[in-house]
Structure formats: structure tokens, C-alpha cells
Scaffold this motif. Structure first.
Motif, PDB file in Angstrom:
ATOM      1  N   CYS A  24      39.116  34.903  40.802  1.00 39.95           N
ATOM      2  CA  CYS A  24      37.957  35.257  39.555  1.00 39.95           C
ATOM      3  C   CYS A  24      38.476  35.662  39.406  1.00 39.95           C
ATOM      4  CB  CYS A  24      35.881  34.788  40.928  1.00 39.95           C
ATOM      5  SG  CYS A  24      35.877  35.859  42.152  1.00 39.95           S
ATOM      6  N   GLY A  25      39.175  36.162  39.483  1.00 42.29           N
ATOM      7  CA  GLY A  25      39.702  37.818  38.731  1.00 42.29           C
ATOM      8  C   GLY A  25      38.778  38.687  39.217  1.00 42.29           C
ATOM      9  N   THR A  26      37.912  39.706  37.826  1.00 42.23           N
ATOM     10  CA  THR A  26      37.685  40.684  38.639  1.00 42.23           C
ATOM     11  C   THR A  26      35.998  40.875  38.543  1.00 42.23           C
ATOM     12  OG1 THR A  26      37.144  41.240  35.781  1.00 42.23           O
ATOM     13  CG2 THR A  26      38.875  42.433  36.523  1.00 42.23           C
ATOM     14  N   GLU A  86      42.818  29.618  34.844  1.00 41.84           N
ATOM     15  CA  GLU A  86      43.192  31.039  34.558  1.00 41.84           C
ATOM     16  C   GLU A  86      41.667  31.738  34.470  1.00 41.84           C
ATOM     17  OE1 GLU A  86      44.918  33.527  31.822  1.00 41.84           O
ATOM     18  OE2 GLU A  86      45.511  32.131  31.777  1.00 41.84           O
ATOM     19  N   THR A  87      42.017  32.852  35.308  1.00 41.41           N
ATOM     20  CA  THR A  87      40.534  34.348  35.077  1.00 41.41           C
ATOM     21  C   THR A  87      41.687  35.196  34.350  1.00 41.41           C
ATOM     22  OG1 THR A  87      42.685  35.468  37.133  1.00 41.41           O
ATOM     23  CG2 THR A  87      41.528  33.657  37.751  1.00 41.41           C
ATOM     24  N   ASP A  88      39.931  36.107  33.977  1.00 42.16           N
ATOM     25  CA  ASP A  88      40.490  37.462  32.879  1.00 42.16           C
ATOM     26  C   ASP A  88      41.821  38.341  33.374  1.00 42.16           C
ATOM     27  OD1 ASP A  88      38.826  38.613  35.542  1.00 42.16           O
ATOM     28  OD2 ASP A  88      37.724  39.398  34.522  1.00 42.16           O
ATOM     29  N   THR A  89      42.108  37.939  34.801  1.00 45.35           N
ATOM     30  CA  THR A  89      43.634  38.949  35.109  1.00 45.35           C
ATOM     31  C   THR A  89      45.070  37.671  34.878  1.00 45.35           C
ATOM     32  OG1 THR A  89      43.053  38.660  37.587  1.00 45.35           O
ATOM     33  CG2 THR A  89      42.143  40.205  36.629  1.00 45.35           C
TER      34      THR A  89
END
Length: 116
Positions: A24-26, A86-89
Motif C-alpha cells: 500500500c505504498g507510503t 501500482e503504489t505511490d512508491t
């Protein structure tokens, strides 16, 4: 898959043995889950959130055939798939329920982070 990640065929045949976290990224800083699948068929889901703190759920698991995982608290097998996420990282190859956004009772798919 990224360097050091398990072989896709191996996971789909033998199971996701090891430590996995939600991809889940950041957002993992505020809320996060980690699932540990032990080779002996036991497992534990660790969750943490700012609102609810840390919780643990123990379970048993086994493979019922290629890409079909059974978790004790579920009535039916969970069909598994690897896909790009795709995650924010950045983009990750993740393990998820076939046709679902997340994995089992989690809202997000899983990425492998280490051995059990």
C-alpha cells in the motif's frame, strides 16, 4: 518480480511461505498488515493502525492444488494470482485473490518481504 522474490510457480504450487506485507505504498506508515505463512501450515496476520493499535490473528493454511489456498477460517479455497500493482512508491508484483483487489480479509494485495 524483484530481486530476491520467490519464484511465482513455487508460490502457486507450495504456498506463500514467508513474510508478506500489504503493498500500500507510503500508507503503510499509518496502517499496515503483515502475514506470516510458516512451513508447518500455521500463520499469523499482524495488523496495526493509528485508530485501533496492533492486533494479531492466528490461522492455519494449506494448498489445495495449484494456486488454491485454504485458510482455516474460510469456507472455500482462495484462488491466487500474481499481478502488477501500482503504489505511490512504484510498481510491484503482488500476490492477490484472483479477481479481487486484496488478499483474503485484507483490502490490499501482498508483496513478499522475507522468510518466515
Amino acid at each position: 518480480m524483484r530481486k530476491g522474490a520467490p519464484d511465482v510457480d513455487d508460490v502457486l504450487e507450495r504456498g506463500p511461505i514467508g513474510r508478506w506485507r500489504t503493498a500500500c505504498g507510503t500508507a503503510a506508515v499509518l496502517v499496515g498488515e503483515e502475514v506470516v505463512f510458516a512451513p508447518d501450515g500455521t500463520g499469523v496476520l499482524h495488523t496495526r493502525s493509528v485508530a485501533f493499535g496492533a492486533e494479531t490473528l492466528e490461522f492455519r493454511w494449506r494448498m489445495l492444488g495449484r494456486a488454491r489456498l485454504w485458510i482455516e477460517s474460510e469456507d472455500t479455497p482462495i484462488p491466487l494470482e500474481f499481478r502488477s500493482h501500482e503504489t505511490d512508491t512504484g510498481r510491484r508484483t503482488v500476490l492477490a485473490e484472483a479477481g479481487q483487489d486484496g488478499f483474503w480479509i485484507l483490502l490490499d494485495p501482498l508483496e513478499r518481504v522475507g522468510d518466515a
